[in-house]
Design an enzyme around this catalytic site. Structure first.
Site, PDB file in Angstrom:
ATOM      1  N   THR A  47       0.829  -1.222   0.000  1.00  0.00           N
ATOM      2  CA  THR A  47       0.000   0.000   0.000  1.00  0.00           C
ATOM      3  C   THR A  47       0.854   1.259   0.000  1.00  0.00           C
ATOM      4  OG1 THR A  47      -1.869  -1.063   1.075  1.00  0.00           O
ATOM      5  CG2 THR A  47      -1.675   1.312   1.377  1.00  0.00           C
TER       6      THR A  47
ATOM      7  N   THR B 183       5.990  10.881   7.353  1.00  0.00           N
ATOM      8  CA  THR B 183       6.186  10.846   8.802  1.00  0.00           C
ATOM      9  C   THR B 183       7.625  11.176   9.190  1.00  0.00           C
ATOM     10  OG1 THR B 183       6.351   9.270  10.636  1.00  0.00           O
ATOM     11  CG2 THR B 183       6.406   8.337   8.454  1.00  0.00           C
ATOM     12  N   ASP B 184       7.798  11.697  10.391  1.00  0.00           N
ATOM     13  CA  ASP B 184       9.156  11.938  10.905  1.00  0.00           C
ATOM     14  C   ASP B 184       9.903  10.627  11.144  1.00  0.00           C
ATOM     15  OD1 ASP B 184       7.767  11.056  13.181  1.00  0.00           O
ATOM     16  OD2 ASP B 184       8.477  12.672  14.488  1.00  0.00           O
ATOM     17  N   GLU B 185       9.166   9.503  11.169  1.00  0.00           N
ATOM     18  CA  GLU B 185       9.816   8.221  11.461  1.00  0.00           C
ATOM     19  C   GLU B 185      10.783   7.787  10.357  1.00  0.00           C
ATOM     20  OE1 GLU B 185       7.353   5.175  13.174  1.00  0.00           O
ATOM     21  OE2 GLU B 185       5.896   6.645  13.887  1.00  0.00           O
TER      22      GLU B 185
ATOM     23  N   TYR C 128       7.102  -0.265   8.757  1.00  0.00           N
ATOM     24  CA  TYR C 128       6.239   0.900   8.481  1.00  0.00           C
ATOM     25  C   TYR C 128       7.070   2.081   7.991  1.00  0.00           C
ATOM     26  CZ  TYR C 128       3.829   5.305   9.412  1.00  0.00           C
ATOM     27  OH  TYR C 128       3.318   6.577   9.296  1.00  0.00           O
TER      28      TYR C 128
ATOM     29  N   ALA D 145      10.104   2.243   6.953  1.00  0.00           N
ATOM     30  CA  ALA D 145      10.861   1.958   5.724  1.00  0.00           C
ATOM     31  C   ALA D 145       9.950   2.077   4.506  1.00  0.00           C
ATOM     32  CB  ALA D 145      11.473   0.564   5.801  1.00  0.00           C
TER      33      ALA D 145
ATOM     34  N   LYS E  46       7.355   3.990   4.284  1.00  0.00           N
ATOM     35  CA  LYS E  46       7.071   5.420   4.094  1.00  0.00           C
ATOM     36  C   LYS E  46       8.292   6.123   3.476  1.00  0.00           C
ATOM     37  CE  LYS E  46       3.859   7.403   5.074  1.00  0.00           C
ATOM     38  NZ  LYS E  46       2.588   7.656   4.332  1.00  0.00           N
TER      39      LYS E  46
ATOM     40  N   ASN F 172       4.220  12.638  15.579  1.00  0.00           N
ATOM     41  CA  ASN F 172       3.020  11.905  16.005  1.00  0.00           C
ATOM     42  C   ASN F 172       1.824  12.835  16.185  1.00  0.00           C
ATOM     43  OD1 ASN F 172       5.098   9.960  16.505  1.00  0.00           O
ATOM     44  ND2 ASN F 172       3.716   8.948  17.949  1.00  0.00           N
TER      45      ASN F 172
ATOM     46  N   LEU G 190       2.782  -0.057  28.849  1.00  0.00           N
ATOM     47  CA  LEU G 190       3.837   0.904  28.501  1.00  0.00           C
ATOM     48  C   LEU G 190       5.071   0.134  28.026  1.00  0.00           C
ATOM     49  CD1 LEU G 190       4.651   3.965  28.638  1.00  0.00           C
ATOM     50  CD2 LEU G 190       5.639   3.419  30.888  1.00  0.00           C
TER      51      LEU G 190
ATOM     52  N   ASN H 168       7.224   8.627  26.804  1.00  0.00           N
ATOM     53  CA  ASN H 168       5.949   7.888  26.854  1.00  0.00           C
ATOM     54  C   ASN H 168       5.425   7.731  28.279  1.00  0.00           C
ATOM     55  OD1 ASN H 168       5.974   7.637  24.093  1.00  0.00           O
ATOM     56  ND2 ASN H 168       6.784   5.542  24.090  1.00  0.00           N
TER      57      ASN H 168
ATOM     58  N   ASP I 124       9.475  -4.400  25.431  1.00  0.00           N
ATOM     59  CA  ASP I 124       9.619  -3.295  24.474  1.00  0.00           C
ATOM     60  C   ASP I 124       9.239  -3.745  23.062  1.00  0.00           C
ATOM     61  OD1 ASP I 124      10.143  -0.727  23.720  1.00  0.00           O
ATOM     62  OD2 ASP I 124      12.291  -0.781  24.191  1.00  0.00           O
TER      63      ASP I 124
HETATM   64  P1  NAD Z   1      -5.050   5.615   9.436  1.00  0.00           P
HETATM   65  O1  NAD Z   1      -4.559   4.215   9.551  1.00  0.00           O
HETATM   66  O2  NAD Z   1      -5.945   6.166  10.489  1.00  0.00           O
HETATM   67  O3  NAD Z   1      -5.817   5.814   8.057  1.00  0.00           O
HETATM   68  C1  NAD Z   1      -5.337   5.260   6.863  1.00  0.00           C
HETATM   69  C2  NAD Z   1      -6.468   5.307   5.857  1.00  0.00           C
HETATM   70  O4  NAD Z   1      -5.969   4.788   4.616  1.00  0.00           O
HETATM   71  C3  NAD Z   1      -7.677   4.443   6.244  1.00  0.00           C
HETATM   72  O5  NAD Z   1      -8.863   5.166   6.041  1.00  0.00           O
HETATM   73  C4  NAD Z   1      -7.581   3.248   5.328  1.00  0.00           C
HETATM   74  O6  NAD Z   1      -8.845   2.676   5.011  1.00  0.00           O
HETATM   75  C5  NAD Z   1      -6.918   3.856   4.108  1.00  0.00           C
HETATM   76  N1  NAD Z   1      -6.212   2.865   3.308  1.00  0.00           N
HETATM   77  C6  NAD Z   1      -5.337   1.924   3.747  1.00  0.00           C
HETATM   78  N2  NAD Z   1      -4.914   1.172   2.713  1.00  0.00           N
HETATM   79  C7  NAD Z   1      -5.530   1.670   1.604  1.00  0.00           C
HETATM   80  C8  NAD Z   1      -5.500   1.319   0.221  1.00  0.00           C
HETATM   81  N3  NAD Z   1      -4.747   0.298  -0.220  1.00  0.00           N
HETATM   82  N4  NAD Z   1      -6.232   2.043  -0.645  1.00  0.00           N
HETATM   83  C9  NAD Z   1      -6.995   3.079  -0.203  1.00  0.00           C
HETATM   84  N5  NAD Z   1      -7.082   3.441   1.095  1.00  0.00           N
HETATM   85  C10 NAD Z   1      -6.353   2.748   1.979  1.00  0.00           C
HETATM   86  O7  NAD Z   1      -3.750   6.504   9.288  1.00  0.00           O
HETATM   87  P2  NAD Z   1      -3.506   8.015   9.725  1.00  0.00           P
HETATM   88  O8  NAD Z   1      -2.985   8.031  11.092  1.00  0.00           O
HETATM   89  O9  NAD Z   1      -4.696   8.806   9.374  1.00  0.00           O
HETATM   90  O10 NAD Z   1      -2.316   8.398   8.758  1.00  0.00           O
HETATM   91  C11 NAD Z   1      -2.578   9.005   7.493  1.00  0.00           C
HETATM   92  C12 NAD Z   1      -1.266   9.303   6.810  1.00  0.00           C
HETATM   93  O11 NAD Z   1      -0.517  10.196   7.636  1.00  0.00           O
HETATM   94  C13 NAD Z   1      -0.396   8.082   6.597  1.00  0.00           C
HETATM   95  O12 NAD Z   1       0.233   8.198   5.355  1.00  0.00           O
HETATM   96  C14 NAD Z   1       0.612   8.146   7.721  1.00  0.00           C
HETATM   97  O13 NAD Z   1       1.821   7.527   7.362  1.00  0.00           O
HETATM   98  C15 NAD Z   1       0.755   9.641   7.887  1.00  0.00           C
HETATM   99  N6  NAD Z   1       1.165  10.076   9.227  1.00  0.00           N
HETATM  100  C16 NAD Z   1       0.377   9.815  10.308  1.00  0.00           C
HETATM  101  C17 NAD Z   1       0.781  10.252  11.566  1.00  0.00           C
HETATM  102  C18 NAD Z   1      -0.038   9.974  12.791  1.00  0.00           C
HETATM  103  O14 NAD Z   1       0.431  10.241  13.904  1.00  0.00           O
HETATM  104  N7  NAD Z   1      -1.270   9.473  12.675  1.00  0.00           N
HETATM  105  C19 NAD Z   1       1.987  10.946  11.715  1.00  0.00           C
HETATM  106  C20 NAD Z   1       2.754  11.201  10.590  1.00  0.00           C
HETATM  107  C21 NAD Z   1       2.322  10.769   9.357  1.00  0.00           C
END
Ligand code: NAD
Length: 320
Positions: free
Chosen positions: A97, A122-124, A146, A148, A150, A175, A202, A245, A268
């Site tokens: 994905t 992401t910052d990760e 994850y 990697a 991204k 985050n 934790l 945390n 952990d």
């Molecule tokens: P989430 O898991 O809540 O939502 C992901 C969404 O993507 C879901 O609605 C899911 O149904 C959809 N999805 C998954 N696979 C799919 C596919 N193959 N086709 C279409 N839709 C698909 O994630 P989130 O926390 O909302 O994160 C959203 C984005 O932000 C991600 O790219 C994540 O890497 C990035 N991000 C999130 C955070 C955080 O803290 N939540 C921080 C930094 C970056």
């Protein structure tokens, strides 16, 4: 402008759709596969607004993406597998994905000649940092499947800029937390456990540090990159709220009116990064600043979960 928002039924994507609805006249196609993490309830208050069209589809499906993206002006790409713990148990879906999806989205946007693409990362991707903060020029050193996947997605997106001139920018946020975050993630998991008087697990010694950013601040930053960010550029986003945390858990215990004896150390996480920190000077030069203060944002978030059991209780029951 008509936006194509992938992953808009997830946590950040749904908050972003809400942000656009209340801060612009734009309309949008929300394209989401509705995996376990996707939830139409995240958009419930927007349903019925004619500016939002929902399409169920997979970002790896070229035909589905092309059909739904036709007629849009810009893309904000959120769709991803997003939970580090799940990536440790089964990485395949993450590579499929996160790397495959960004390729289809960028390639389709290129063919349809869209004006702008923002890939949300992401910052990760930078990995762990003991002291100081990563800038956008720092090398990528992801630790988990994850992060990697991204990092791979970021490089694929930026390659579309270099090779084809696609007007794509990348955001790397710390985050997030706030309403509609799936209860597998730490803040909603701990909050909903504590609201029910249950223990919270934790990881390790609890001294891993994360920088917390309220989701609305991230949405405002992403929107700024969409409208003002330069193609080919990467923008770090962070709340400036670093917290171990263990301290996060203690604050949530207090906000939920519970006792710290409910904090239970567990083994952990494998490959657990010690500290994340990003330098946000670049996006601040565009004019962005986080507006949420940490204590106020945590209190508002705990209140939201207290008031919205209808939303999280079914999701929690379905957790593995
Ligand atoms: P989430 O898991 O809540 O939502 C992901 C969404 O993507 C879901 O609605 C899911 O149904 C959809 N999805 C998954 N696979 C799919 C596919 N193959 N086709 C279409 N839709 C698909 O994630 P989130 O926390 O909302 O994160 C959203 C984005 O932000 C991600 O790219 C994540 O890497 C990035 N991000 C999130 C955070 C955080 O803290 N939540 C921080 C930094 C970056």
């Amino acid at each position: 402008m008509r936006l194509f928002i992938t992953g808009g039924a997830g946590f950040v994507g749904a908050n972003y759709a809400r942000w656009v609805m209340s801060h612009s006249d734009d309309d949008m196609v929300v394209y989401d596969a509705l995996t376990y993490a996707g939830n139409r309830d995240n958009l419930r208050d927007l349903e019925g607004d004619r500016r939002l069209v929902f399409v169920k589809g997979d970002v790896c499906d070229r035909e589905g993406v092309a059909e739904a993206m036709a007629g849009c002006d810009a893309v904000v790409h959120f769709a991803a597998e997003s939970h580090v713990d799940r990536s440790i148990v089964s990485p395949d879906a993450f590579v499929r994905t996160n790397c495959g999806g960004v390729n289809v989205v960028c390639d389709t946007a290129r063919r349809l000649e869209l004006e702008k693409v923002v890939c949300v990362s992401t910052d990760e991707v930078y990995g762990s940092i003991e002291a100081g903060s990563f800038t956008e020029a720092d090398r990528l050193a992801p630790s988990s499947p994850y992060s990697a996947s991204k990092a791979g997605a970021d490089l694929i997106a930026l390659a579309y800029r270099k090779t084809f001139g696609l007007p794509v920018a990348v955001t790397r946020s710390s985050n997030n937390f706030g309403p509609y975050q799936h209860p597998e993630k730490v803040i909603p998991l701990f909050t909903t456990n504590l609201l029910d008087g249950l223990a919270v697990p934790l990881y390790g010694d609890g001294q891993n540090v994360r920088d917390w950013c309220h989701v609305e601040d991230n949405c405002a930053a992403i929107d700024m990159v969409l409208r003002q960010g330069l193609p080919g550029e990467v923008y770090n986003i962070g709340g400036g709220n670093e917290l171990a945390n263990r301290d996060l858990a203690a604050r949530l215990v207090e906000l939920c009116g519970q006792d710290e004896s409910l904090i239970r150390p567990v083994a952990d996480r494998l490959g657990h990064d010690r500290r994340y920190s990003v330098d946000t000077a670049k996006i601040q030069r565009l004019g962005w600043r986080p507006v949420w203060e940490l204590d106020e944002a945590l209190a508002a978030t705990v209140s939201w979960y207290r008031d919205n059991r209808w939303w999280w209780e079914p999701l929690k029951k379905a957790l593995p």
